[in-house]
Write a protein that holds these residues in place. Structure first.
Motif, PDB file in Angstrom:
ATOM      1  N   UNK A 128      -0.674 -19.162 -26.875  1.00 15.84           N
ATOM      2  CA  UNK A 128      -0.997 -20.536 -27.308  1.00 15.84           C
ATOM      3  C   UNK A 128      -2.338 -21.033 -26.767  1.00 15.84           C
ATOM      4  N   UNK A 129      -2.931 -20.336 -25.825  1.00 15.21           N
ATOM      5  CA  UNK A 129      -4.230 -20.753 -25.273  1.00 15.21           C
ATOM      6  C   UNK A 129      -5.377 -19.875 -25.778  1.00 15.21           C
ATOM      7  N   UNK A 130      -5.146 -19.147 -26.863  1.00 14.43           N
ATOM      8  CA  UNK A 130      -6.163 -18.210 -27.361  1.00 14.43           C
ATOM      9  C   UNK A 130      -7.471 -18.886 -27.770  1.00 14.43           C
ATOM     10  N   UNK A 131      -7.429 -20.168 -28.131  1.00 14.41           N
ATOM     11  CA  UNK A 131      -8.663 -20.882 -28.489  1.00 14.41           C
ATOM     12  C   UNK A 131      -9.258 -21.629 -27.298  1.00 14.41           C
ATOM     13  N   UNK A 132      -8.543 -21.640 -26.177  1.00 16.87           N
ATOM     14  CA  UNK A 132      -8.985 -22.410 -25.013  1.00 16.87           C
ATOM     15  C   UNK A 132      -9.800 -21.594 -24.016  1.00 16.87           C
ATOM     16  N   UNK A 133      -9.594 -20.268 -24.000  1.00 21.35           N
ATOM     17  CA  UNK A 133     -10.231 -19.433 -22.983  1.00 21.35           C
ATOM     18  C   UNK A 133     -10.870 -18.193 -23.595  1.00 21.35           C
ATOM     19  N   UNK A 134     -11.752 -17.592 -22.811  1.00 14.67           N
ATOM     20  CA  UNK A 134     -12.387 -16.330 -23.181  1.00 14.67           C
ATOM     21  C   UNK A 134     -12.353 -15.401 -21.973  1.00 14.67           C
ATOM     22  N   UNK A 135     -12.552 -14.124 -22.220  1.00 12.77           N
ATOM     23  CA  UNK A 135     -12.797 -13.189 -21.123  1.00 12.77           C
ATOM     24  C   UNK A 135     -14.308 -13.075 -21.015  1.00 12.77           C
ATOM     25  N   UNK A 136     -14.853 -13.536 -19.918  1.00 17.54           N
ATOM     26  CA  UNK A 136     -16.298 -13.565 -19.759  1.00 17.54           C
ATOM     27  C   UNK A 136     -16.851 -12.285 -19.141  1.00 17.54           C
ATOM     28  N   UNK A 137     -16.006 -11.548 -18.406  1.00 18.89           N
ATOM     29  CA  UNK A 137     -16.506 -10.342 -17.754  1.00 18.89           C
ATOM     30  C   UNK A 137     -15.332  -9.473 -17.317  1.00 18.89           C
ATOM     31  N   UNK A 138     -15.648  -8.218 -17.030  1.00 15.89           N
ATOM     32  CA  UNK A 138     -14.672  -7.283 -16.480  1.00 15.89           C
ATOM     33  C   UNK A 138     -15.328  -6.604 -15.291  1.00 15.89           C
ATOM     34  N   UNK A 139     -14.625  -6.595 -14.168  1.00 15.14           N
ATOM     35  CA  UNK A 139     -15.128  -5.910 -12.984  1.00 15.14           C
ATOM     36  C   UNK A 139     -14.270  -4.696 -12.714  1.00 15.14           C
ATOM     37  N   UNK A 140     -14.925  -3.613 -12.351  1.00 11.31           N
ATOM     38  CA  UNK A 140     -14.228  -2.396 -11.962  1.00 11.31           C
ATOM     39  C   UNK A 140     -14.631  -2.094 -10.524  1.00 11.31           C
ATOM     40  N   UNK A 141     -13.815  -2.576  -9.601  1.00 11.45           N
ATOM     41  CA  UNK A 141     -14.090  -2.288  -8.196  1.00 11.45           C
ATOM     42  C   UNK A 141     -12.806  -2.403  -7.400  1.00 11.45           C
ATOM     43  N   UNK A 142     -12.846  -1.898  -6.192  1.00 11.94           N
ATOM     44  CA  UNK A 142     -11.685  -1.953  -5.308  1.00 11.94           C
ATOM     45  C   UNK A 142     -10.456  -1.305  -5.936  1.00 11.94           C
ATOM     46  N   UNK A 143     -10.691  -0.322  -6.805  1.00 14.59           N
ATOM     47  CA  UNK A 143      -9.637   0.444  -7.490  1.00 14.59           C
ATOM     48  C   UNK A 143      -8.882  -0.369  -8.539  1.00 14.59           C
ATOM     49  N   UNK A 144      -9.311  -1.631  -8.777  1.00 18.31           N
ATOM     50  CA  UNK A 144      -8.643  -2.495  -9.743  1.00 18.31           C
ATOM     51  C   UNK A 144      -9.557  -2.780 -10.930  1.00 18.31           C
ATOM     52  N   UNK A 145      -8.942  -3.081 -12.055  1.00 17.80           N
ATOM     53  CA  UNK A 145      -9.635  -3.553 -13.248  1.00 17.80           C
ATOM     54  C   UNK A 145      -9.379  -5.050 -13.308  1.00 17.80           C
ATOM     55  N   UNK A 146     -10.448  -5.863 -13.210  1.00 14.91           N
ATOM     56  CA  UNK A 146     -10.303  -7.308 -13.091  1.00 14.91           C
ATOM     57  C   UNK A 146     -10.974  -8.013 -14.266  1.00 14.91           C
ATOM     58  N   UNK A 147     -10.183  -8.746 -15.050  1.00 14.98           N
ATOM     59  CA  UNK A 147     -10.677  -9.529 -16.178  1.00 14.98           C
ATOM     60  C   UNK A 147     -10.920 -10.963 -15.701  1.00 14.98           C
ATOM     61  N   UNK A 148     -12.124 -11.488 -15.961  1.00 14.56           N
ATOM     62  CA  UNK A 148     -12.486 -12.846 -15.557  1.00 14.56           C
ATOM     63  C   UNK A 148     -12.296 -13.779 -16.752  1.00 14.56           C
ATOM     64  N   UNK A 149     -11.491 -14.827 -16.566  1.00 15.89           N
ATOM     65  CA  UNK A 149     -11.161 -15.776 -17.629  1.00 15.89           C
ATOM     66  C   UNK A 149     -11.930 -17.064 -17.401  1.00 15.89           C
ATOM     67  N   UNK A 150     -12.576 -17.567 -18.456  1.00 13.86           N
ATOM     68  CA  UNK A 150     -13.353 -18.814 -18.400  1.00 13.86           C
ATOM     69  C   UNK A 150     -12.917 -19.717 -19.556  1.00 13.86           C
ATOM     70  N   UNK A 151     -13.299 -20.990 -19.483  1.00 14.54           N
ATOM     71  CA  UNK A 151     -13.072 -21.899 -20.598  1.00 14.54           C
ATOM     72  C   UNK A 151     -13.893 -21.465 -21.798  1.00 14.54           C
TER      73      UNK A 151
END
Length: 190
Positions: A128-151
């Motif tokens: 339901x929030x698909x129009x409210x947010x975007x994925x602005x970046x992806x980080x690959x570090x510390x053995x994790x895949x991290x998706x950054x969410x922004x307005x």
């Protein structure tokens, strides 16, 4: 002098290639897609959790992550709620770490080995929030895949429209597009 210039050019190219953010695309149905490969993940030491950092102003509910390898899909457990400013990870059914979860569901195609050259796709959906947010970046570090969410910029425009509607702003149409006119400023309406 030529050797120094060549060395600086090569160094700038190398730094630029490492500084590039991974490519994220948005599908027509507002899924966010990140394509990579096992060799790329392994080269960066990524084999543990799939995480999201909610830097948006929205508390998100029912966020899903689907992993696709060789056309076969596997849905990680849904993140039921993630508040603004918090970080969460997608839990697996076998284990939270990709190195354990993927082989369980994809067999050899999901193993983190040197022989595995398969591509891998991560599909994130905000329901339901698909129009409210975007994925602005992806980080690959510390053995994790991290998706950054922004307005989403769409959310900002929508908020401005909603706050202006009760103030007597005028709706105008210019070249077939609708705008809210208020205080001499025209705000586009989607």
């Amino acid at each position: 002098m030529k050797k120094t210039s060549l060395l600086l050019l090569l160094l700038a190219f190398t730094v630029a290639s490492f500084a590039q953010s991974p490519k994220i695309t948005e599908s027509e149905n507002h899924d966010w897609i990140f394509d990579t490969s096992f060799p790329e993940l392994m080269a960066k030491g990524i084999d543990e959790e799939i995480q999201i950092q909610n830097n948006s102003s929205v508390n998100l509910n029912h966020v899903t992550c689907t992993v696709v390898i060789n056309g076969k899909e596997h849905k990680m457990q849904t993140i039921q709620k993630i508040k603004s400013g918090e970080k969460e990870e997608f839990d697996g059914y076998e284990d939270d770490e990709m190195q354990d979860e993927f082989p369980h569901y994809f067999g050899e195609a999901g193993r983190f080995t040197r022989k595995n050259t398969n591509n891998i796709r991560f599909i994130i959906n905000f329901k339901e929030h698909r129009n409210d947010v975007i994925i602005s970046d992806v980080y690959m570090n510390d053995r994790h895949l991290l998706f950054i969410i922004e307005d989403s910029p769409k959310r900002h425009i929508k908020s401005e429209e909603e706050s202006l509607e009760g103030t007597g702003a005028q709706v105008i149409i210019v070249e077939g597009k609708k705008y809210l006119l208020y205080g001499g400023v025209a705000y586009p309406v989607n």
